[in-house]
Design a protein around this motif. Structure first.
Motif, PDB file in Angstrom:
ATOM      1  N   SER A  36      42.388  38.275  32.827  1.00 14.30           N
ATOM      2  CA  SER A  36      42.515  39.463  33.677  1.00 14.30           C
ATOM      3  C   SER A  36      41.815  40.653  33.041  1.00 14.30           C
ATOM      4  O   SER A  36      41.122  41.420  33.714  1.00 14.30           O
ATOM      5  CB  SER A  36      43.985  39.813  33.913  1.00 14.30           C
ATOM      6  OG  SER A  36      44.622  38.802  34.643  1.00 14.30           O
ATOM      7  N   ARG A  37      41.984  40.803  31.761  1.00 15.40           N
ATOM      8  CA  ARG A  37      41.356  41.924  31.057  1.00 15.40           C
ATOM      9  C   ARG A  37      39.840  41.767  31.066  1.00 15.40           C
ATOM     10  O   ARG A  37      39.109  42.737  31.299  1.00 15.40           O
ATOM     11  CB  ARG A  37      41.873  42.001  29.626  1.00 15.40           C
ATOM     12  CG  ARG A  37      41.280  43.143  28.870  1.00 15.40           C
ATOM     13  CD  ARG A  37      41.822  43.251  27.485  1.00 15.40           C
ATOM     14  NE  ARG A  37      41.160  44.339  26.795  1.00 15.40           N
ATOM     15  CZ  ARG A  37      41.569  44.836  25.659  1.00 15.40           C
ATOM     16  NH1 ARG A  37      42.635  44.344  25.068  1.00 15.40           N
ATOM     17  NH2 ARG A  37      40.915  45.813  25.082  1.00 15.40           N
ATOM     18  N   SER A  38      39.384  40.551  30.821  1.00 19.87           N
ATOM     19  CA  SER A  38      37.928  40.306  30.831  1.00 19.87           C
ATOM     20  C   SER A  38      37.338  40.600  32.192  1.00 19.87           C
ATOM     21  O   SER A  38      36.254  41.198  32.289  1.00 19.87           O
ATOM     22  CB  SER A  38      37.637  38.862  30.442  1.00 19.87           C
ATOM     23  OG  SER A  38      38.015  38.623  29.110  1.00 19.87           O
ATOM     24  N   ALA A  39      38.025  40.217  33.246  1.00 28.60           N
ATOM     25  CA  ALA A  39      37.557  40.484  34.593  1.00 28.60           C
ATOM     26  C   ALA A  39      37.509  41.982  34.856  1.00 28.60           C
ATOM     27  O   ALA A  39      36.533  42.497  35.441  1.00 28.60           O
ATOM     28  CB  ALA A  39      38.453  39.796  35.630  1.00 28.60           C
ATOM     29  N   ALA A  40      38.508  42.696  34.416  1.00 27.12           N
ATOM     30  CA  ALA A  40      38.540  44.151  34.599  1.00 27.12           C
ATOM     31  C   ALA A  40      37.431  44.822  33.826  1.00 27.12           C
ATOM     32  O   ALA A  40      36.746  45.731  34.325  1.00 27.12           O
ATOM     33  CB  ALA A  40      39.897  44.711  34.195  1.00 27.12           C
ATOM     34  N   ALA A  94      46.467  33.603  27.866  1.00 29.36           N
ATOM     35  CA  ALA A  94      45.207  33.264  28.540  1.00 29.36           C
ATOM     36  C   ALA A  94      45.086  34.014  29.855  1.00 29.36           C
ATOM     37  O   ALA A  94      44.004  34.521  30.195  1.00 29.36           O
ATOM     38  CB  ALA A  94      45.122  31.761  28.761  1.00 29.36           C
ATOM     39  N   SER A  95      46.180  34.117  30.585  1.00 21.95           N
ATOM     40  CA  SER A  95      46.175  34.830  31.852  1.00 21.95           C
ATOM     41  C   SER A  95      45.839  36.307  31.644  1.00 21.95           C
ATOM     42  O   SER A  95      45.020  36.877  32.359  1.00 21.95           O
ATOM     43  CB  SER A  95      47.537  34.690  32.530  1.00 21.95           C
ATOM     44  OG  SER A  95      47.625  35.505  33.666  1.00 21.95           O
ATOM     45  N   LYS A  96      46.449  36.907  30.659  1.00 23.36           N
ATOM     46  CA  LYS A  96      46.212  38.325  30.389  1.00 23.36           C
ATOM     47  C   LYS A  96      44.791  38.551  29.875  1.00 23.36           C
ATOM     48  O   LYS A  96      44.150  39.536  30.235  1.00 23.36           O
ATOM     49  CB  LYS A  96      47.239  38.859  29.395  1.00 23.36           C
ATOM     50  CG  LYS A  96      48.624  38.963  30.009  1.00 23.36           C
ATOM     51  CD  LYS A  96      49.632  39.481  29.006  1.00 23.36           C
ATOM     52  CE  LYS A  96      51.017  39.429  29.580  1.00 23.36           C
ATOM     53  NZ  LYS A  96      51.354  40.558  30.406  1.00 23.36           N
ATOM     54  N   THR A  97      44.309  37.640  29.054  1.00 17.96           N
ATOM     55  CA  THR A  97      42.959  37.764  28.519  1.00 17.96           C
ATOM     56  C   THR A  97      41.926  37.663  29.632  1.00 17.96           C
ATOM     57  O   THR A  97      40.970  38.444  29.682  1.00 17.96           O
ATOM     58  CB  THR A  97      42.702  36.680  27.452  1.00 17.96           C
ATOM     59  OG1 THR A  97      43.664  36.830  26.414  1.00 17.96           O
ATOM     60  CG2 THR A  97      41.314  36.801  26.856  1.00 17.96           C
TER      61      THR A  97
END
Length: 63
Positions: A52-56, A47-50
């Motif tokens: 972060s990726r969505s924000a990027a 969830a954290s990586k997802t």
């Protein structure tokens, strides 16, 4: 002098695919708990990586 009996036992690990026939019902329950905790840890990391990726992706799409 012989402190072997007093030494801390290493944290129990579960190896995927290992023989379970030698474990008691209590030991199996303990391993299930360990695995459930690990699943929750993995889901949180995903969830954290997802997020972060969505924000990027959102940041770079707006440029």
């Amino acid at each position: 002098m012989f402190a072997d009996d007093e030494s801390p036992k290493p944290k129990q690990r579960h190896e995927i695919g290992c023989d379970l026939s030698f474990l008691s019902a209590g030991e199996l329950e303990e391993r299930i708990g360990l695995l459930e905790d690990e699943i929750e840890r993995l889901k949180a990391e995903k969830a954290s990586k997802t997020s972060s990726r969505s924000a990027a992706e959102s940041f770079f799409k707006s440029k």
